[in-house]
Every structure is written in structure tokens, then in C-alpha cells.
Design a protein around this motif. Structure first.
Motif, PDB file in Angstrom:
ATOM      1  N   SER A 172       0.837  -1.199   0.000  1.00 23.48           N
ATOM      2  CA  SER A 172       0.000   0.000   0.000  1.00 23.48           C
ATOM      3  C   SER A 172       0.867   1.242   0.000  1.00 23.48           C
ATOM      4  O   SER A 172       1.944   1.268   0.615  1.00 23.48           O
ATOM      5  N   LEU A 173       0.369   2.298  -0.648  1.00 26.75           N
ATOM      6  CA  LEU A 173       1.049   3.583  -0.590  1.00 26.75           C
ATOM      7  C   LEU A 173       1.100   4.139   0.828  1.00 26.75           C
ATOM      8  O   LEU A 173       1.914   5.012   1.128  1.00 26.75           O
ATOM      9  N   PHE A 174       0.239   3.635   1.695  1.00 30.13           N
ATOM     10  CA  PHE A 174       0.193   4.131   3.075  1.00 30.13           C
ATOM     11  C   PHE A 174       1.271   3.507   3.960  1.00 30.13           C
ATOM     12  O   PHE A 174       1.437   3.898   5.105  1.00 30.13           O
ATOM     13  N   ALA A 218       0.783  14.140   1.342  1.00 33.15           N
ATOM     14  CA  ALA A 218       1.427  13.610   0.141  1.00 33.15           C
ATOM     15  C   ALA A 218       0.957  12.191  -0.155  1.00 33.15           C
ATOM     16  O   ALA A 218       0.775  11.816  -1.329  1.00 33.15           O
ATOM     17  N   THR A 219       0.748  11.386   0.889  1.00 31.25           N
ATOM     18  CA  THR A 219       0.289  10.016   0.667  1.00 31.25           C
ATOM     19  C   THR A 219      -1.100   9.992   0.061  1.00 31.25           C
ATOM     20  O   THR A 219      -1.372   9.231  -0.874  1.00 31.25           O
ATOM     21  N   TYR A 220      -1.999  10.850   0.574  1.00 33.15           N
ATOM     22  CA  TYR A 220      -3.341  10.879  -0.011  1.00 33.15           C
ATOM     23  C   TYR A 220      -3.311  11.434  -1.436  1.00 33.15           C
ATOM     24  O   TYR A 220      -4.102  11.010  -2.290  1.00 33.15           O
ATOM     25  N   ALA A 221      -2.393  12.349  -1.717  1.00 32.99           N
ATOM     26  CA  ALA A 221      -2.255  12.829  -3.090  1.00 32.99           C
ATOM     27  C   ALA A 221      -1.866  11.675  -4.013  1.00 32.99           C
ATOM     28  O   ALA A 221      -2.463  11.475  -5.085  1.00 32.99           O
ATOM     29  N   GLY A 222      -0.871  10.904  -3.597  1.00 34.84           N
ATOM     30  CA  GLY A 222      -0.462   9.763  -4.406  1.00 34.84           C
ATOM     31  C   GLY A 222      -1.555   8.718  -4.533  1.00 34.84           C
ATOM     32  O   GLY A 222      -1.746   8.128  -5.601  1.00 34.84           O
TER      33      GLY A 222
END
Length: 486
Positions: A219-221, A328-332
């Protein structure tokens, strides 16, 4: 949600099967006093009777649940259960995939998606252990809020005070547990999303250290967000953690060290604990939270632990790098969706992503350096102490319609600085019930430690649980429901 179910088959037990913890259920299965089918029926019946009031679930599938329960019943009758949690009713937060069930993530952008093809790794471990899935619990869209509200399911209420939030983003999971809608629940935690609802709903929840519970697909998170166990008792959290922590060969960060459930029980004499009411932040916990911390510290001292007040010192305000990673994580994450699906997402989430897109590479690199410095400071502090006892939130659950307590901005996390520190450092942290406010709202405390110390944290949590009877107090709705069924 499906048609209401009839009351469950009566058992030889004094309590409704819905109110038994996982250990009691396993004992009843082993002795033949109760069937996994009766336990599943009891959980589903509790959901059918109460969830319209609470809003904990977004998906319930009784035929699948009962088929899993019948398979478990056959294993127990044959004397061959798959694990100590075989047949235990379990909910899964709707940020994780369950094969054959929808994955909405609290978002209208997922409404047209087909059912999941396979389980997320922690869900697969639970299925392999024989857990019986009762449904998927509510989450705010993509877990971005610390309240549980979405345009998919509406609002989730706190079972102890219906005009208050259960917290977020695992608010559905915590509310379901408190009401006996399953004995175990899977949550996720990227900034406090297991621990905040656990504290608000009088249940326990473990945010494992990064890598302790497998994460597949990646996950990106990561590494901030992890999946972890929630339950009404510390022993059940430990039993669930032992299953969820089984590694997955596809996870490059999975710990090769097995979870030692035996080490999660036992004495705590000599354990060195820092009592930190501020956790080295400007946060100011209210009187009820400070009283809960004092009760927890007294319980640990009575059990033989060594407790002294001490705050860590951070080289930079942790809020600064946290907000860089959060936005930044939510943007990605949002940019993995096409524009037409992003447009279906909540405006506040889109605003977070827009701020994240404005963060340049140098600012992100600076935040990485700050995070490393904070992690080093945490390690130095936890070389002096075996664990730190701190607040989860500065106060108990706030108004249902609000996004934050009065006077606080929901997009400014400085008012609740205690949980995201352990996401940024990747360290384990456990939320434990520790009492109630004068008007009956639960208050929890947090115990955190160095990497690989989940078992020790659970021992400490069990000592607090044993000394504070309020840890076992269930919502009035549970007694009212039991009386109505009689």
C-alpha cells in the motif's frame, strides 16, 4: 443488510453467545456446550436488531457467515479445530479485501467495483485459522477521518453515547465489538485509527509495529499504516495477533519472527515504564484522561512494574513531518484513480490531496530526515524504558456531528498528537480501556514500546485490564437487547 434473524438457539451458558469473548467461545465449543453456528447466529441477530441504530456495518452476508460456522462446527466435533479462534465471529474493516465481498473503502468511487477476488493477507490468515466472518465494518472514505462517517453508509454512532462519535477510522469495528456484533475485529491504523476508536468504545486494539502483520498487496500508506487486531479483552487481542502475524512470503517487509502468544501473558514485575501525560508534545489531556492514566499507572505498579514520570524529547515538532506524509500520501493515493472517479470523492479528501500535490521533492526529503530523527529519539527513550504509558486522545468521544472537539480544527492534528507518533516511527502501540468520564463515556490509555515488543505491551495491558473493572463494562444497549430477546 438482509432480513432480521430470529433469536439465536439457546445455549447452556448464562450469557448470550454474542457477549462471550473468544476464549470463552473456544472453551464452550471444546466442551460441546455451544456450537459455532449458534455463536454466528447470535452475532448476526445482534447486528440485525441493533445496527440500524448504530451503523457499524456496511456489508452482512448471513449465508456465507453460517456456511463458515457450519464448517467450523464440523471441525470442533471432529476434535480438529484450526486454531483457538476457529469459529469465533469476526468482523473486517472495509479497507481490506474479503474474497467474494465488496470493497467500498467508504467511497462512492468504489460503488461499481466487482467483489474482491481474494483476501488481503491478514484476512487470509484469519480465514486459514477458521475465523467466521460476520461482515464488513464502516470506515470514513479511505480512512481519512478520525470520525466514522461516509456517503456510502452515513454515520456510525458510539454505543455508549449515541450522540457521540465512536472515533475513526476503525469506528465501525470498535462499535461492533462493544455491542457483541462479533468477538474479534480487524482494524487498520495509519495515524491512530485502531487506538482512537478503541479508546472511545471501551475495547482494546493493537497497532502492530511495521512488518509484524503482513501487508499484501503493498500500500502507498506503508510504512505508516498497518493492520491489527481489536477485541473486548487483551487475551483475545493476543490470540488474534498470533494468527494475523503469521508471515506471507509475498511481503518483503514481513518479520521472520513468529508472534509468541505465551509471552503475551504473565508477570510484569520489573518492567520499566515511563508515564508521559504529554508524550513530549504540546498536547493537554483533560482531567478524565489524566485520571485514567493515573489508574493505569497504579495498576502497573501494583503488578510490580516500575513507573516513573518522564517525557521524550523530540528533535522537531512531530506534527510538521506528519502532515507532509499525510497529505502527500493521499495525493499519491487519489492519483491512482482516474479523474472521473476522483470527482466522486468527498471534497475534504480532495482538498487533502490537493495540498499534498503542492509539496515539492525537497520538502518531502526534509520530512524524511525529520522522521528518521524522531525515530532515533524514540529509540533512545525506549532504551531507558521498556514502555511508555500515555494518552490516546486528550478527551473522551466528542459530538457525533462534529469532526473534532469544540474549538479544534479537524485538519490540524496538533490537538490530538499522541497516536501518529507511533505510525511515523513504526513502533507498536496498544490501546487499553481505563475507565469512564462522569457522564459514562469510555476513556482509554496507550502503551507503546520498541520494535518487536508487542507481547510485552499485551502483558502490560492485561495487568491494567485485571485491575480496572470498568474495562469489562458493556453498553446499556447490550443489556436492553438481552432483556428484549428474553
Amino acid at each position: 443488510m438482509g432480513a432480521p434473524l430470529a433469536p439465536p438457539v439457546a445455549s447452556a451458558l448464562d450469557e448470550s453467545p454474542a457477549d462471550l469473548d473468544a476464549r470463552a467461545l473456544a472453551d464452550a465449543y471444546r466442551t460441546g456446550r455451544l456450537s459455532p453456528v449458534a455463536a454466528a447466529e447470535a452475532a448476526l441477530a445482534r447486528i440485525a436488531r441493533l445496527d440500524a441504530l448504530i451503523g457499524a456495518f456496511v456489508h452482512v452476508d448471513p449465508p456465507t457467515t453460517l456456511a463458515m460456522a457450519r464448517a467450523s462446527e464440523a471441525r470442533w466435533r471432529a476434535g480438529a479445530p484450526l486454531s483457538p479462534i476457529d469459529g469465533v465471529p469476526t468482523s473486517v474493516k472495509d479497507l481490506l479485501a474479503v474474497a467474494g465481498w465488496p470493497l467500498r473503502r467508504g467511497s462512492l468511487a468504489h460503488e461499481a467495483h466487482p467483489p474482491s477476488a481474494e483476501d488481503s493477507a491478514p484476512v487470509a490468515r484469519l480465514r486459514e485459522a477458521g475465523a467466521v466472518f460476520v461482515g464488513k465494518t464502516a470506515t470514513p472514505e479511505s480512512g481519512y477521518r478520525i470520525v466514522t462517517r461516509s456517503r456510502v453508509h452515513g454515520v456510525t454512532r458510539n454505543p455508549y453515547a449515541l450522540d457521540r462519535t465512536p472515533g475513526g477510522s476503525s469506528g465501525g469495528a470498535a462499535a461492533a465489538l462493544a455491542l457483541g456484533m462479533g468477538a474479534l475485529a480487524v482494524g487498520t491504523d495509519g495515524a491512530g485509527s485502531i487506538r482512537i476508536p478503541a479508546a472511545f468504545c471501551n475495547v482494546a486494539g493493537l497497532k502492530p509495529g511495521f512488518g509484524r502483520v503482513p501487508a499484501v498487496p503493498p500500500s502507498l500508506f506503508m510504512p505508516h499504516a498497518v493492520t491489527g487486531p481489536m477485541a473486548r479483552t487483551i487475551a483475545d487481542v493476543a490470540a488474534m495477533a498470533a494468527v494475523m502475524a503469521r508471515p506471507d512470503p509475498r511481503d518483503p517487509y514481513a518479520w521472520p519472527v513468529p508472534f509468541d502468544e505465551a509471552a503475551a501473558a504473565g508477570p510484569v514485575a520489573g518492567v520499566r515504564i515511563a508515564l508521559s501525560p504529554t508524550l513530549g508534545t504540546p498536547g493537554q489531556a483533560d482531567a478524565a484522561t489524566r485520571a485514567a492514566l493515573a489508574r493505569a499507572a497504579d495498576a502497573l505498579e501494583a503488578a510490580g512494574a516500575i513507573v516513573e514520570e518522564a517525557d521524550p524529547v523530540w528533535p522537531v515538532d512531530p506534527h510538521e513531518p506528519f502532515m507532509v506524509f499525510w497529505e502527500a500520501t493521499y495525493a499519491g493515493f487519489l492519483d491512482t484513480y482516474p479523474p472521473e472517479r476522483q470527482a466522486l470523492m468527498e471534497p475534504a479528501l480532495q482538498a487533502i490531496a490537493a495540498r499534498g500535490r503542492a509539496i515539492d521533492g525537497l520538502a518531502y526529503h526534509r520530512a524524511m530526515g525529520q522522521r528518521l530523527a524522531i525515530a532515533s529519539a524514540a529509540r533512545a527513550f525506549l532504551n531507558r524504558y521498556d514502555a511508555v504509558l500515555a494518552p490516546v486522545m486528550p478527551s473522551a468521544a466528542f459530538d457525533l456531528e462534529a469532526e473534532a472537539p469544540p474549538g479544534e480544527r479537524p485538519d490540524d492534528w496538533r490537538w490530538c498528537p499522541y497516536t501518529y507518533l507511533f505510525n511515523m516511527t513504526g513502533l507498536p502501540a496498544l490501546a487499553v480501556p481505563a475507565g469512564f468520564t462522569d457522564d459514562g463515556r469510555p476513556v482509554g490509555v496507550q502503551i507503546a514500546g520498541a520494535a518487536g515488543t508487542e507481547e510485552r505491551l499485551l502483558r502490560l495491558g492485561a495487568a491494567i485490564e485485571a485491575a480496572i473493572p470498568a474495562c469489562r463494562r458493556r453498553p446499556a444497549l447490550v443489556a436492553a437487547d438481552a432483556e428484549a430477546v428474553r
